[in-house]
Design a protein around this motif. Structure first.
Motif, PDB file in Angstrom:
ATOM      1  N   ALA A  69       0.824  -1.217   0.000  1.00  0.00           N
ATOM      2  CA  ALA A  69       0.000   0.000   0.000  1.00  0.00           C
ATOM      3  C   ALA A  69       0.854   1.262   0.000  1.00  0.00           C
ATOM      4  N   CYS A  70       1.787   1.315  -0.951  1.00  0.00           N
ATOM      5  CA  CYS A  70       2.720   2.437  -0.970  1.00  0.00           C
ATOM      6  C   CYS A  70       2.558   3.312  -2.211  1.00  0.00           C
ATOM      7  N   ASP A  71       1.529   3.110  -2.999  1.00  0.00           N
ATOM      8  CA  ASP A  71       1.341   3.939  -4.185  1.00  0.00           C
ATOM      9  C   ASP A  71       0.903   5.345  -3.784  1.00  0.00           C
ATOM     10  N   LEU A  72       1.194   6.297  -4.664  1.00  0.00           N
ATOM     11  CA  LEU A  72       0.809   7.674  -4.403  1.00  0.00           C
ATOM     12  C   LEU A  72      -0.695   7.847  -4.558  1.00  0.00           C
ATOM     13  N   THR A  73      -1.264   8.730  -3.750  1.00  0.00           N
ATOM     14  CA  THR A  73      -2.677   9.061  -3.918  1.00  0.00           C
ATOM     15  C   THR A  73      -2.837   9.940  -5.158  1.00  0.00           C
ATOM     16  N   ASP A  74      -4.044  10.003  -5.651  1.00  0.00           N
ATOM     17  CA  ASP A  74      -4.314  10.847  -6.820  1.00  0.00           C
ATOM     18  C   ASP A  74      -3.975  12.311  -6.518  1.00  0.00           C
ATOM     19  N   ALA A  75      -4.258  12.752  -5.298  1.00  0.00           N
ATOM     20  CA  ALA A  75      -4.004  14.148  -4.922  1.00  0.00           C
ATOM     21  C   ALA A  75      -2.504  14.448  -4.930  1.00  0.00           C
ATOM     22  N   THR A  76      -1.706  13.493  -4.390  1.00  0.00           N
ATOM     23  CA  THR A  76      -0.256  13.697  -4.375  1.00  0.00           C
ATOM     24  C   THR A  76       0.304  13.706  -5.790  1.00  0.00           C
ATOM     25  N   LEU A  77      -0.165  12.775  -6.608  1.00  0.00           N
ATOM     26  CA  LEU A  77       0.308  12.704  -7.989  1.00  0.00           C
ATOM     27  C   LEU A  77      -0.038  13.985  -8.749  1.00  0.00           C
ATOM     28  N   ALA A  93      -0.417  16.955  -7.473  1.00  0.00           N
ATOM     29  CA  ALA A  93       0.429  18.039  -6.965  1.00  0.00           C
ATOM     30  C   ALA A  93       1.825  17.984  -7.574  1.00  0.00           C
ATOM     31  N   VAL A  94       2.350  16.769  -7.728  1.00  0.00           N
ATOM     32  CA  VAL A  94       3.679  16.628  -8.330  1.00  0.00           C
ATOM     33  C   VAL A  94       3.643  17.041  -9.790  1.00  0.00           C
ATOM     34  N   ARG A  95       2.595  16.677 -10.489  1.00  0.00           N
ATOM     35  CA  ARG A  95       2.484  17.064 -11.898  1.00  0.00           C
ATOM     36  C   ARG A  95       2.383  18.585 -12.049  1.00  0.00           C
ATOM     37  N   GLU A  96       1.745  19.234 -11.089  1.00  0.00           N
ATOM     38  CA  GLU A  96       1.695  20.700 -11.123  1.00  0.00           C
ATOM     39  C   GLU A  96       3.098  21.289 -10.966  1.00  0.00           C
ATOM     40  N   ARG A  97       3.899  20.683 -10.102  1.00  0.00           N
ATOM     41  CA  ARG A  97       5.274  21.144  -9.932  1.00  0.00           C
ATOM     42  C   ARG A  97       6.074  20.956 -11.220  1.00  0.00           C
ATOM     43  N   ILE A  98       5.848  19.830 -11.885  1.00  0.00           N
ATOM     44  CA  ILE A  98       6.552  19.578 -13.146  1.00  0.00           C
ATOM     45  C   ILE A  98       6.135  20.596 -14.194  1.00  0.00           C
ATOM     46  N   ALA A  99       4.839  20.903 -14.227  1.00  0.00           N
ATOM     47  CA  ALA A  99       4.329  21.844 -15.227  1.00  0.00           C
ATOM     48  C   ALA A  99       4.888  23.248 -15.028  1.00  0.00           C
ATOM     49  N   ALA A 100       5.357  23.549 -13.811  1.00  0.00           N
ATOM     50  CA  ALA A 100       5.874  24.884 -13.516  1.00  0.00           C
ATOM     51  C   ALA A 100       7.393  24.978 -13.664  1.00  0.00           C
ATOM     52  N   ILE A 147      12.221  -7.085   5.856  1.00  0.00           N
ATOM     53  CA  ILE A 147      11.615  -8.350   5.428  1.00  0.00           C
ATOM     54  C   ILE A 147      12.663  -9.440   5.569  1.00  0.00           C
ATOM     55  N   GLN A 148      12.481 -10.275   6.597  1.00  0.00           N
ATOM     56  CA  GLN A 148      13.411 -11.356   6.891  1.00  0.00           C
ATOM     57  C   GLN A 148      14.849 -10.865   6.967  1.00  0.00           C
ATOM     58  N   GLY A 149      15.038  -9.745   7.663  1.00  0.00           N
ATOM     59  CA  GLY A 149      16.368  -9.230   7.901  1.00  0.00           C
ATOM     60  C   GLY A 149      16.951  -8.381   6.788  1.00  0.00           C
ATOM     61  N   VAL A 150      16.176  -8.132   5.743  1.00  0.00           N
ATOM     62  CA  VAL A 150      16.652  -7.330   4.610  1.00  0.00           C
ATOM     63  C   VAL A 150      15.767  -6.096   4.476  1.00  0.00           C
ATOM     64  N   ALA A 151      16.399  -4.931   4.347  1.00  0.00           N
ATOM     65  CA  ALA A 151      15.643  -3.692   4.161  1.00  0.00           C
ATOM     66  C   ALA A 151      15.101  -3.636   2.733  1.00  0.00           C
ATOM     67  N   VAL A 152      13.784  -3.509   2.617  1.00  0.00           N
ATOM     68  CA  VAL A 152      13.117  -3.440   1.319  1.00  0.00           C
ATOM     69  C   VAL A 152      12.217  -2.212   1.334  1.00  0.00           C
ATOM     70  N   GLY A 153      12.273  -1.440   0.258  1.00  0.00           N
ATOM     71  CA  GLY A 153      11.467  -0.233   0.283  1.00  0.00           C
ATOM     72  C   GLY A 153      11.069   0.271  -1.084  1.00  0.00           C
ATOM     73  N   THR A 154      10.106   1.176  -1.066  1.00  0.00           N
ATOM     74  CA  THR A 154       9.651   1.885  -2.255  1.00  0.00           C
ATOM     75  C   THR A 154       9.828   3.374  -1.996  1.00  0.00           C
ATOM     76  N   VAL A 155      10.511   4.043  -2.905  1.00  0.00           N
ATOM     77  CA  VAL A 155      10.789   5.466  -2.759  1.00  0.00           C
ATOM     78  C   VAL A 155      10.289   6.199  -3.997  1.00  0.00           C
ATOM     79  N   PHE A 156       9.496   7.247  -3.784  1.00  0.00           N
ATOM     80  CA  PHE A 156       9.045   8.118  -4.869  1.00  0.00           C
ATOM     81  C   PHE A 156       9.859   9.410  -4.800  1.00  0.00           C
ATOM     82  N   VAL A 157      10.516   9.750  -5.894  1.00  0.00           N
ATOM     83  CA  VAL A 157      11.370  10.925  -5.888  1.00  0.00           C
ATOM     84  C   VAL A 157      11.159  11.722  -7.172  1.00  0.00           C
ATOM     85  N   LEU A 158      11.115  13.035  -7.039  1.00  0.00           N
ATOM     86  CA  LEU A 158      11.036  13.923  -8.196  1.00  0.00           C
ATOM     87  C   LEU A 158      12.453  14.397  -8.501  1.00  0.00           C
TER      88      LEU A 158
END
Length: 358
Positions: A246-254, A256-263, A307-318
């Motif tokens: 459950a780590c996907d971006l919400t529609d509102a966050t997405l 907002a990021v697109r507005e930043r890109i457009a500017a 996860i079983q001793g290993v760091a696993v992650g999802t990162v969203f970056v602009l």
């Protein structure tokens, strides 16, 4: 420990022949906790019933500790089944027998001398933390306690393998966590091989060393749990991992990021990247990207878990910078084996060109 080769099983239905298993190949190591997961109808229940030969496969072989089970007679198979303990979703306890008597039942059936049974049952009840409830009946204990009785009963004949068939599906999250911790503790103390049949990716994440993903009777993916979560390859696996993390971006966050890109200022490019990381530091990676490629990086969202001793992650970056610089950064990520998904991008120079042309 368990070697499954070219396993097929089909059933006759009113609508024709249904292939539940289509050439399953799996190898489960001694002492590991192995998960078998998939959506409803994937073939999980059929596979577990074939492992203990409650269902005879149409084709293929199942070998347990060097002994091939599929060619045994019924008397021989009954003896071998004592090497396999089974924990069920519905507990399957006898209502008129106490906790103690339920655990003692398989020992009585196996013909263990009556004088030996009390000590063995008491040890099992202590192992699962139920010594104080030995004289209660199933109707007098909670669901989690019933499952602990089921685990003790499954271990009564000192099996080599413990099969858990959706054993936590009927339990609340907190009780599920306690049962999984108990199974992992038993696995570490005894070295027993545990096979978890489940549709819950959360169960796999918490306890399993490796996992096989089933879809429509076939193994579509198999590997260490942390790799399956970090880099799922099959569509079914990706969908299950996404639902569990459950780590996907919400529609509102997405938006907002697109507005930043457009500017963006003219001459700059931007990419909204979704990075799947395993075994390393997200902070160090972002620092390397910013330093080595002169990028302006903004962390949008991140989730890192063990996860079983290993760091696993999802990162969203602009990531913002020159177009060639961004391309070089993406190439670097690919060389480092990091899964990257581009969720949004825009070239400000292209917008400026369109504006001037208008």
């Amino acid at each position: 420990m368990i070697h499954i080769q070219n396993l097929h099983k089909a059933y006759a239905t009113p609508h024709g022949r249904f292939e539940a298993l289509k050439g399953i190949d799996l190898h489960i190591e001694q002492g590991e906790v192995f998960g078998i997961i998939g959506p409803s109808g994937a073939g999980k229940s059929t596979l577990v019933q074939c492992i203990n030969l409650l269902e005879r496969p149409d084709q293929g072989s199942i070998t347990l500790g060097g002994q091939q089970l599929t060619g045994l007679s019924e008397p021989q198979l009954r003896a071998q089944r004592r090497r396999i303990g089974m924990v069920f979703q519905g507990f399957n306890l006898l209502a008129r027998r106490t906790v103690y008597a339920n655990v003692a039942l398989p020992l009585e059936i196996a013909g263990v001398p009556a004088a030996e049974i009390p000590a063995r049952v008491e040890r099992l009840l202590e192992l699962v933390g139920l010594s104080h409830l030995r004289d209660r009946y199933p109707g007098q204990i909670s669901g989690g306690q019933k499952q602990r009785v089921g685990i003790a009963r499954a271990l009564a004949n000192k099996p080599d393998v413990l099969l858990s068939d959706e054993a936590t599906s009927a339990l609340d999250p907190e009780t599920t966590h306690h049962i999984l911790a108990l199974l992992r503790d038993i696995n570490r103390k005894t070295g027993i091989t545990v096979v978890m049949i489940t549709h819950q990716m959360e169960v796999v994440r918490e306890i399993c060393d490796r996992v096989a993903v089933l879809s429509h009777g076939e193994v579509v993916e198999v590997g260490p749990t942390h790799e399956i979560f970090a880099m799922p390859r099959h569509d079914v696996t990706r969908a299950m991992v996404s639902a569990a993390t459950a780590c996907d971006l919400t529609d509102a966050t997405l938006a907002a990021v697109r507005e930043r890109i457009a500017a963006l200022a003219p001459g700059l490019a931007a990419r909204l990247l979704k990075l799947k990381l395993t075994g390393g530091s997200a902070g160090a990676l972002l620092s390397d990207l910013a330093r080595d490629h002169a990028l302006d990086l903004s962390l949008v969202q991140a989730r890192i878990e063990d996860i079983q001793g290993v760091a696993v992650g999802t990162v969203f970056v602009l990531a913002q910078g020159a177009r060639l610089t961004l391309q070089n950064a993406l190439a670097m990520l690919a060389r480092r084996g990091i899964a990257v998904e581009e969720l949004a991008h825009e070239l400000a120079t292209d917008r400026s060109a369109r504006h001037l042309a208008a």
